[in-house]
Design a protein around this motif. Sequence first.
Motif, PDB file in Angstrom:
ATOM      1  N   VAL A  12      -4.230   1.581  -3.595  1.00  0.00           N
ATOM      2  CA  VAL A  12      -3.127   2.131  -2.947  1.00  0.00           C
ATOM      3  C   VAL A  12      -2.035   1.571  -3.308  1.00  0.00           C
ATOM      4  N   ILE A  13      -1.127   2.477  -3.797  1.00  0.00           N
ATOM      5  CA  ILE A  13       0.199   2.282  -4.561  1.00  0.00           C
ATOM      6  C   ILE A  13      -0.089   1.369  -5.755  1.00  0.00           C
ATOM      7  N   GLU A  26      -3.913 -10.540  -3.373  1.00  0.00           N
ATOM      8  CA  GLU A  26      -3.660 -10.986  -2.009  1.00  0.00           C
ATOM      9  C   GLU A  26      -4.610 -12.053  -1.702  1.00  0.00           C
ATOM     10  N   PHE A  32       7.296   0.514   4.265  1.00  0.00           N
ATOM     11  CA  PHE A  32       6.813   1.837   4.233  1.00  0.00           C
ATOM     12  C   PHE A  32       7.328   2.140   5.713  1.00  0.00           C
ATOM     13  N   HIS A  82      -5.819  -4.117   4.151  1.00  0.00           N
ATOM     14  CA  HIS A  82      -5.088  -3.454   5.400  1.00  0.00           C
ATOM     15  C   HIS A  82      -3.855  -2.529   4.757  1.00  0.00           C
ATOM     16  N   PRO A  83      -3.771  -1.908   3.626  1.00  0.00           N
ATOM     17  CA  PRO A  83      -2.781  -0.875   3.278  1.00  0.00           C
ATOM     18  C   PRO A  83      -2.519   0.074   4.420  1.00  0.00           C
ATOM     19  N   PRO A  84      -1.114   0.081   5.099  1.00  0.00           N
ATOM     20  CA  PRO A  84      -1.069   0.741   6.083  1.00  0.00           C
ATOM     21  C   PRO A  84      -1.058   2.386   6.064  1.00  0.00           C
ATOM     22  N   HIS A  85      -1.314   2.812   4.404  1.00  0.00           N
ATOM     23  CA  HIS A  85      -1.301   4.191   4.097  1.00  0.00           C
ATOM     24  C   HIS A  85      -2.694   4.555   4.653  1.00  0.00           C
ATOM     25  N   TYR A 107       1.138  -6.665  10.605  1.00  0.00           N
ATOM     26  CA  TYR A 107       0.451  -5.223  10.326  1.00  0.00           C
ATOM     27  C   TYR A 107      -0.686  -5.344   9.741  1.00  0.00           C
ATOM     28  N   THR A 156      -2.410  -1.126  -6.277  1.00  0.00           N
ATOM     29  CA  THR A 156      -3.073  -2.233  -5.769  1.00  0.00           C
ATOM     30  C   THR A 156      -4.632  -1.993  -5.591  1.00  0.00           C
ATOM     31  N   HIS A 202      -3.138  -7.091  -7.453  1.00  0.00           N
ATOM     32  CA  HIS A 202      -1.720  -6.416  -6.379  1.00  0.00           C
ATOM     33  C   HIS A 202      -0.399  -6.069  -7.375  1.00  0.00           C
ATOM     34  N   HIS A 251      -0.183 -11.212   5.885  1.00  0.00           N
ATOM     35  CA  HIS A 251       1.185 -11.038   6.254  1.00  0.00           C
ATOM     36  C   HIS A 251       1.379 -11.629   7.461  1.00  0.00           C
TER      37      HIS A 251
HETATM   38  O1  2X7 Z   1       0.211  -4.807   2.341  1.00  0.00           O
HETATM   39  C1  2X7 Z   1       0.198  -3.798   1.619  1.00  0.00           C
HETATM   40  C2  2X7 Z   1      -1.017  -4.014   0.672  1.00  0.00           C
HETATM   41  N1  2X7 Z   1      -1.582  -5.167   0.719  1.00  0.00           N
HETATM   42  C3  2X7 Z   1      -1.317  -3.126  -0.374  1.00  0.00           C
HETATM   43  C4  2X7 Z   1      -0.999  -1.572  -0.541  1.00  0.00           C
HETATM   44  C5  2X7 Z   1       0.238  -1.255   0.289  1.00  0.00           C
HETATM   45  C6  2X7 Z   1       1.042  -1.715   0.961  1.00  0.00           C
HETATM   46  O2  2X7 Z   1       0.770  -2.596   1.703  1.00  0.00           O
END
Ligand code: 2X7
Length: 302
Positions: A280-281, A252, A87, A14-17, A130, A283, A196, A63
């Motif tokens: 993503v970032i 996670e 973010f 679920h990365p919001p990106h 989210y 992770t 993560h 989350h």
């Molecule tokens: O919640 C997240 C995540 N699990 C991984 C990458 C980026 C943002 O939010």
Amino acid sequence: MKKGCIVAGVLAPHPPHLVYAENPPQNEPRAECGWENLRWGYERLRKNLENIDFDTLVVLSPHWQTYVGTHFLGVERFSSVSVDPIFPNLFRYHYDLTVDVSLAETMERHAREAGLVTRMMRNPDFRVDYGTIVSCHLTRPAWDKPIVSISSHRSTHYFSPDVMLASSLKLGHATREAIEASGKRVVLLASNSLSHRHFTTEAEVPEDMSREHIYHHGQYLWDMKVIELMKAGKTRELVELVPDFTEQTVAETDSGALTWMLSALDFPSYPAEVHAYGTVIGTGNAVVEWAHEAHLVSGGAA
Ligand code: 2X7
Ligand code: FE2
């Protein structure tokens, strides 16, 4: 009534990106592009799901964190804005979703009867997390199916990864029994990233992909080990590794989501379809599908 079934299970991070990069009308910020590998993986998943008839999406999200038991959304409709706390520059998402309350209640009852502490969330002003929103959006952007959202009871942190393992296995089993009793056709989403470790300095433009990679080789090796087990259909071995994986990579999977789903699927021994792996970032994230009903119908072992 016909027996219900789990038609598919998905590891749906679920990365919001990923939502940001697709520029859907519900999200306020605009992006140029970004994280194509994972987004195209979700596209392949969506295409597969178009050929499957189902009633409800059931998601367990890291989350929505509860410290007294497992909670289930129990109001027919939720509508608000979800803002990512870390973010807010890239996720301000207007959601309007419906809940399959009768299925949620059946799941809650089965989980309670299995000995778990449970609760229905009946507050109409509750802000849906989210993780639930992003995984559901990326799997089904049309939002034309009701959802059930299940909280992550924080046993990993309150007790230990082994306690989380035991309770997620129980919750998965209860979920399967509830779905069968409901007569519904359901897609399960385990809404979690893998390793993560985040990056520590942010690019000026979030979609600057020159900064996007894994930051520790050991974390990458763990992700590959876990994905290999999925591809090989060795899900019992995988579940046994989850406590170590969680501790070594701060994964996670601490949420119990992946273990819950594999238990609900009764530990598939057929190969999972890996649609994508990417960071993503920093992770590790994989989009992975277990086409459960198709394998049961074709006579394969669960
Ligand atoms: O919640 C997240 C995540 N699990 C991984 C990458 C980026 C943002 O939010
Ligand atoms: Fe997350």
